[in-house]
Design an enzyme around this catalytic site. Sequence first.
Site, mmCIF file in Angstrom:
data_model
loop_
_atom_site.group_PDB
_atom_site.id
_atom_site.type_symbol
_atom_site.label_atom_id
_atom_site.label_comp_id
_atom_site.label_asym_id
_atom_site.label_seq_id
_atom_site.Cartn_x
_atom_site.Cartn_y
_atom_site.Cartn_z
ATOM 1 N N LYS A 229 0.817 -1.224 0.000
ATOM 2 C CA LYS A 229 0.000 0.000 0.000
ATOM 3 C C LYS A 229 0.843 1.263 0.000
ATOM 4 O O LYS A 229 2.042 1.246 0.315
ATOM 5 C CB LYS A 229 -0.990 -0.035 1.162
ATOM 6 C CG LYS A 229 -2.135 -1.001 0.832
ATOM 7 C CD LYS A 229 -3.304 -0.910 1.752
ATOM 8 C CE LYS A 229 -4.413 -1.846 1.214
ATOM 9 N NZ LYS A 229 -5.403 -2.154 2.240
ATOM 10 N N ARG A 264 -3.429 -10.191 4.757
ATOM 11 C CA ARG A 264 -3.905 -10.236 3.368
ATOM 12 C C ARG A 264 -2.779 -9.685 2.499
ATOM 13 O O ARG A 264 -2.449 -8.497 2.613
ATOM 14 C CB ARG A 264 -5.181 -9.383 3.245
ATOM 15 C CG ARG A 264 -5.806 -9.361 1.857
ATOM 16 C CD ARG A 264 -7.039 -8.461 1.833
ATOM 17 N NE ARG A 264 -7.668 -8.444 0.526
ATOM 18 C CZ ARG A 264 -7.290 -7.635 -0.466
ATOM 19 N NH1 ARG A 264 -6.312 -6.772 -0.290
ATOM 20 N NH2 ARG A 264 -7.925 -7.679 -1.628
HETATM 21 N N1 HH2 Z 1 -7.469 -3.769 0.797
HETATM 22 C C1 HH2 Z 1 -7.836 -3.772 -0.502
HETATM 23 C C2 HH2 Z 1 -8.925 -4.516 -0.943
HETATM 24 N N2 HH2 Z 1 -9.638 -5.272 -0.081
HETATM 25 N N3 HH2 Z 1 -9.983 -6.086 2.106
HETATM 26 C C3 HH2 Z 1 -9.653 -6.109 3.400
HETATM 27 N N4 HH2 Z 1 -10.345 -6.866 4.261
HETATM 28 N N5 HH2 Z 1 -8.601 -5.364 3.890
HETATM 29 C C4 HH2 Z 1 -7.841 -4.571 3.076
HETATM 30 O O1 HH2 Z 1 -6.912 -3.912 3.577
HETATM 31 C C5 HH2 Z 1 -8.181 -4.532 1.680
HETATM 32 C C6 HH2 Z 1 -9.285 -5.315 1.228
HETATM 33 C C7 HH2 Z 1 -7.041 -2.959 -1.481
HETATM 34 O O2 HH2 Z 1 -5.969 -3.714 -1.993
HETATM 35 P P1 HH2 Z 1 -5.992 -4.495 -3.390
HETATM 36 O O3 HH2 Z 1 -7.075 -5.512 -3.414
HETATM 37 O O4 HH2 Z 1 -4.642 -5.026 -3.661
HETATM 38 O O5 HH2 Z 1 -6.241 -3.358 -4.453
HETATM 39 P P2 HH2 Z 1 -7.518 -2.868 -5.262
HETATM 40 O O6 HH2 Z 1 -8.553 -2.427 -4.291
HETATM 41 O O7 HH2 Z 1 -6.988 -1.734 -6.096
HETATM 42 O O8 HH2 Z 1 -8.018 -4.006 -6.105
#
Ligand code: HH2
Length: 288
Positions: A229, A264
């Site tokens: 992040k 995660r």
């Molecule tokens: N962060 C993201 C998405 N889902 N769910 C939980 N429970 N906690 C988190 O910190 C979290 C999440 C964002 O990360 P990512 O899925 O890699 O990116 P994007 O939202 O751009 O798909």
Amino acid sequence: MRPVARRVLATLMHEARAGQRTLIMGILNVTPDSFSDGGRFLQKDAALRRAMEMAASGADIVDVGGESTRPGAEPVPTDEELRRVMPVIESLAAEPGMIVSVDTRKAAVARAALQAGAAMVNDVSAMTADPEMASVVAESGAAVCLMHMQGTPKTMQLAPAYADVVHEVRDYLGERARIARAAGIAEDRIVIDPGFGFGKTLEHNLEMLRRLREFTDLGYPVLVGTSRKSMLGALLGGAPPQDRTEGTAATVALAVANGASIVRVHDVREMWRVVCVADAVVRGVSPL
Ligand code: HH2
């Protein structure tokens, strides 16, 4: 949910609640625009290969998402989200022992994923975005991750503000968990997540990681999602998402030390090794 998945989920939730070891949730974004892996796993074959690779590298849960929630992201219509995630979830849930989570704020997407065999719903709105989400989860017997976010992805990073970020987020998560239980979701199927990067400044994120024990005190397993992040980019001289592995590792080790039950992550192989060492120090256990 298949009987095997039900059994594995029960074991994982028991381990998470008892703090026996740290579980790893591998991230699979079936999106064109996720902040670090957008577009890489849009083709079903590539997505399945990635999921199998993560499972072989130590992922306990594979979290499939069809809508980016990065800062500034626009919402995705339900039919498009279903079109992205369902073929992948259907195939993955048929793999013996595979525990699939669906990362969605929409009850219709959660319902379809659960019918196809998903065992967990990861809702970054903590079931506030869709009034039907709580009953969909309750009826299925699946687990749910309730995450805190200030605002919406479109606006959340404009001016995040709290009197005390840990107190506010903790009170919110306690209340959302209470509502989940009142809706019929079993206590031992609930996971909470302070939501790193979701309406938080760098200082807010650091404060939450430093004081993570105040969230674990609520009595639910805590999930930490710091992987790649922008808080890490900010601390590492503007390093791009693919170059934040060591930063992620530092936060994963500290999350374990401060009581996290689930991390995660994108880099499953590397973070499995970090967790292996951190769990040996903190919990006195080793999977090898
Ligand atoms: N962060 C993201 C998405 N889902 N769910 C939980 N429970 N906690 C988190 O910190 C979290 C999440 C964002 O990360 P990512 O899925 O890699 O990116 P994007 O939202 O751009 O798909």
